[in-house]
Design a protein around this motif. Structure first.
Motif, PDB file in Angstrom:
ATOM      1  N   PRO A  72       0.796  -1.159  -0.056  1.00  0.00           N
ATOM      2  CA  PRO A  72      -0.068  -0.077   0.101  1.00  0.00           C
ATOM      3  C   PRO A  72       0.839   1.258  -0.075  1.00  0.00           C
ATOM      4  N   PHE A  73       0.460   2.312  -0.539  1.00  0.00           N
ATOM      5  CA  PHE A  73       0.889   3.609  -0.472  1.00  0.00           C
ATOM      6  C   PHE A  73       0.345   4.441   0.795  1.00  0.00           C
ATOM      7  N   GLU A  74       1.036   5.075   1.764  1.00  0.00           N
ATOM      8  CA  GLU A  74       0.266   5.841   2.647  1.00  0.00           C
ATOM      9  C   GLU A  74       1.146   7.112   2.519  1.00  0.00           C
ATOM     10  N   GLY A  75       0.514   8.153   2.566  1.00  0.00           N
ATOM     11  CA  GLY A  75       1.483   9.571   2.623  1.00  0.00           C
ATOM     12  C   GLY A  75       0.281  10.667   2.170  1.00  0.00           C
ATOM     13  N   TYR A  76       0.808  11.615   1.704  1.00  0.00           N
ATOM     14  CA  TYR A  76       0.264  12.843   1.178  1.00  0.00           C
ATOM     15  C   TYR A  76      -0.261  12.836  -0.316  1.00  0.00           C
ATOM     16  N   LEU A 103       1.849  11.544  -3.570  1.00  0.00           N
ATOM     17  CA  LEU A 103       1.385  10.603  -4.725  1.00  0.00           C
ATOM     18  C   LEU A 103       1.269  11.303  -5.858  1.00  0.00           C
ATOM     19  N   TYR A 104       1.372  12.523  -6.016  1.00  0.00           N
ATOM     20  CA  TYR A 104       1.436  13.276  -7.297  1.00  0.00           C
ATOM     21  C   TYR A 104       2.766  13.008  -7.794  1.00  0.00           C
ATOM     22  N   GLY A 106      -0.987  18.650   4.189  1.00  0.00           N
ATOM     23  CA  GLY A 106      -2.181  18.545   3.397  1.00  0.00           C
ATOM     24  C   GLY A 106      -3.053  17.349   3.350  1.00  0.00           C
ATOM     25  N   ARG A 107      -3.609  16.824   2.499  1.00  0.00           N
ATOM     26  CA  ARG A 107      -4.614  15.594   2.754  1.00  0.00           C
ATOM     27  C   ARG A 107      -3.667  14.071   2.733  1.00  0.00           C
ATOM     28  N   ARG A 108      -3.689  13.570   3.654  1.00  0.00           N
ATOM     29  CA  ARG A 108      -3.015  12.180   3.737  1.00  0.00           C
ATOM     30  C   ARG A 108      -4.141  11.269   3.122  1.00  0.00           C
TER      31      ARG A 108
END
Length: 736
Positions: free
Chosen positions: A663-667, A671-672, A721-723
């Motif tokens: 999984p990816f977890e972060g802001y 991700l961008y 920002g958004r997590r």
């Protein structure tokens, strides 16, 4: 008293739906007798009347409704010298004669005619010793044969064909114009001279001038003079008449009616007298419409439409014997529009389908205005429904339903559908006959040669046939709403893609919404366009990409047609037209079943369009399907369609690559950056171009991505920002 007149004749009148009352001589026995016009007494009351008044005279009430806009009235001519004039003006003395029906008592005669409901009773008074003509409308009655005349002691006699036997549609029609001409004629001092038949030249010239000034046509003037002159007249007046008319017109006796203001005012009055009925659209309060007498009370036209203009021009020609200019016509139309908007009633206006969950009306497109009414009891053909329908450009008719028991299965075979696609077809057909939204969208896909366009054309011919069977998907929202104004079922052919704005407005069209645009030629006024319509789109594939539209859809994928299975379009149309009446009969039976069971059915809550799905669920068993079979077919098709589309989306492909090892977890910004790295290796315009667009796209696509095994969780915000957390099921990785 007559010998059993009321006892013998009253049942015959009641059988023809004519109200009658018992009379003493010419006077009704009971006070308040006018109330009998409201209907025929029940059987018990009929027996009471027959026993109590068996030997009384019988009187027929006038004002009985004949069709949608005419009533039965009478002209009571009390001077024998005026009878010929009356018959001549009504066209009863011509070779193409209408049916003459009347009765005679002591003198003169009473002639039965049809008239607009708006005409009121009046006395047409004769001058210089001539008798009167009473125009008897609603609220009046007349003594009927074989009643006994109180003065002569003899029975009234039938003139022509008895009212009990005559075809009421063949009775002559009288209008306000006829009454005006009769008043002008017999109220003139010259009429008595013409009736005498002596020294008619000067009187004839003067009477022609009076009639020309009153707006009479050449033919009407000829009828009037021929009706006034005695049968044994041997003079030259009729031979000289064309010269008299020409002289009167040359001298300008009719010029006072040529003023444009006068003409427009006269036309407005004439149109209203002839039963044009202006009203306003309940949903769009700035739109005025009218109904016209020849198509009945259910078919509505916009006041400034071409059919209304043509009807008004024909009305003027028929009434005045001459054309009307463009300016007075436009002024009259503007006045009629104002009457509809400010003085007229307000009605909902429908296109093809109207009603609610209790009953539905379907406009068959017939010239006589007959329509299909579907209720929980079944389907009937009706002539005078209260719904108001408009017929858009290219509107075509549906055949009358005719049950055969195999119409829908023949349609399945005709289209070559398996059971899954057949159920999806049934779902959309029922959906398209739901009188109020929201509506599922039909998305038809298939490779070239799979018959997508023809499949949609068949559906269009079943629901809402029109000359415009195939439309191009418009580029602008206002163009889409204009098409929705004209058509009930929209069919967009060979779509290859659509902008995000058009995808959103299509969702609004299916579920309710509209657009506001600047009103033409104004800077600060808005015009709101709001419609809710069923529609279908066909294309090879990939023209729908946004989840909101996909989750409102009934998707059908058609297999290719084998080369040996093709037929000519003429062969296909002939086969379709042959089965269409039975298809409609079974489909309408399914709708009747939906109306019976709708209140008892629970909405299928696993589909996004629960209200639309509930309507389809209520119809299932009426279409020969097991409960839930059609609903499950929709759910399965939607799930497969959404998963296929989501797996082809560039963002989903990128997310699968990023989460391939965990999984990816972060802001969102982080991700961008990862997605931008993929973009550098393999550019793709479908990937979001900024972190904010990425965040919005994840919001919009999250439910659809979950169906494809890509899970997006939003973990909150902080100053960076958004997590988010993104994970995906193991699948073969796409190559970038």
């Amino acid at each position: 008293m007559s010998n059993g007149a009321f006892e013998n004749e009253a049942p015959k009148f009641w059988a023809r739906n004519f109200p009658v009352v018992p009379l003493n001589g010419k006077v009704p026995v009971h006070a308040g007798w006018q109330g009998n016009l409201g209907g025929i007494p029940n059987e018990e009351k009929q027996r009471e009347l027959l026993v109590a008044h068996r030997d009384n005279n019988i009187g027929a009430l006038l004002g009985v409704l004949l069709g949608a806009d005419k009533v039965l009235v009478a002209l009571d001519v009390d001077d024998d010298r005026l009878l010929k004039l009356t018959l001549q003006l009504l066209g009863l003395n011509r070779s193409e004669r209408r049916s003459l029906s009347g009765k005679r008592g002591k003198k003169g005669a009473t002639i039965f005619v049809r008239a607009p409901k708006s005409l009121k009773s009046t006395v047409i008074k004769g001058a210089a010793g001539l008798g009167n003509i009473d125009f008897l409308a609603a609220g009046r009655m007349t003594v009927m044969p074989p009643s006994i005349h109180p003065d002569t002691g003899k029975p009234y006699e039938v003139v022509g064909t008895s009212l009990l036997d005559v075809n009421l549609a063949d009775l002559p029609e009288i209008s306000e114009r006829h009454i005006k001409l009769l008043k002008t004629t017999i109220g003139s001092e010259y009429a008595i001279v013409m009736v005498a038949g002596k020294s008619t030249h000067e009187a004839g010239v003067a009477l022609v001038a009076v009639l020309v000034r009153a707006g009479a046509t050449d033919e009407e003037i000829a009828d009037i003079l021929a009706g006034l002159l005695p049968d044994d007249y041997g003079g030259d007046s009729l031979r000289e008449l064309p010269g008299w008319i020409k002289s009167a017109r040359d001298k300008g006796f009719e010029k006072e009616d040529d003023d444009e203001g006068t003409q427009s005012a006269k036309l407005v009055s004439l149109a209203l007298r002839e039963s044009m009925a202006p009203f306003r659209d309940k949903a769009h309060k700035d739109i005025a419409l009218v109904t016209l007498p020849h198509t009945g009370p259910s078919i509505a036209y916009r006041v400034n439409s071409s059919p209304v203009k043509l009807w008004l021009r024909h009305l003027v020609h028929k009434a005045w014997g001459k054309p009307i200019g463009a300016n007075p016509l436009l002024e009259a139309i503007a006045t009629l529009e104002a009457i509809g908007l400010f003085d007229g009633p307000s009605f909902p206006v429908y296109a093809r389908v109207a009603g609610d969950t209790k009953s539905i009306a379907i406009d068959l497109g017939r010239e006589d205005g007959r329509m299909i009414k579907i209720s929980s009891d079944g389907q009937t053909i009706e002539s005078n429904l209260t719904h108001k329908f408009v017929r858009g450009a290219g509107f075509e008719s549906l055949p009358l339903p005719e049950a055969s028991g195999d119409g829908l299965r023949r349609l399945q075979s005709f289209l070559g559908l398996d059971n899954q696609n057949y159920r999806l077809l049934l779902a959309f057909l029922v959906n398209a006959l739901k009188p109020q939204g929201p509506y599922f969208i039909l998305l038809v896909e298939g490779e070239q040669g799979s018959g997508k366009s023809f499949f949609c054309e068949v559906i269009k011919r079943i629901i809402d046939p029109n000359q415009a069977l195939r439309l191009r998907l418009p580029d602008k929202p206002q163009d889409l709403m204009i098409q929705a104004k004209e058509y009930w079922l929209l069919s967009f052919d060979n779509a290859s893609g659509m902008k995000a704005e058009m995808s959103d407005i299509l969702c609004s069209l299916a579920t309710g919404g509209g657009i506001a645009v600047r009103r033409l030629y104004t800077d600060d006024e808005l015009h709101v366009l709001t419609y809710m319509r069923p529609f279908m789109i066909n294309g090879i594939s990939g023209y729908v990409t946004r989840p909101d539209l996909m989750e409102r859809a009934i998707p059908i994928k058609l297999p290719p047609i084998g080369e040996g299975g093709r037929k000519t379009e003429a062969e296909l149309m002939k086969e379709l037209q042959a089965m269409l009446p039975s298809v409609l009969a079974e489909l309408y039976d399914g709708i009747a079943h939906a109306l019976r069971t709708y209140d008892e059915v629970e909405p299928p809550r696993h589909l996004r369009m629960a209200d639309a799905a509930r309507w389809i669920r209520a119809a299932e068993e009426g279409l020969g399907e097991k409960p839930g079979a059609i609903i499950e077919a929709i759910a399965a098709a939607q799930n497969e369609f959404v998963v296929d589309r989501v797996n082809d989306d560039p963002l989903v492909m990128a997310l699968r690559t990023i989460t391939a090892r965990g999984p990816f977890e972060g802001y969102v910004g982080d991700l961008y950056v990862r997605i931008a790295e993929i973009q550098e290796r393999s550019p793709n315009r479908g990937l979001p171009q900024s972190p904010s667009r990425l965040s919005n796209q994840l919001d919009r696509m999250r439910p659809a991505m979950a169906k494809a095994g890509v899970t997006v969780e939003f973990l909150g915000k902080d100053r960076r920002g958004r997590r988010i957390k993104i994970s995906s099921e193991n699948m073969s990785l796409p190559k970038f």
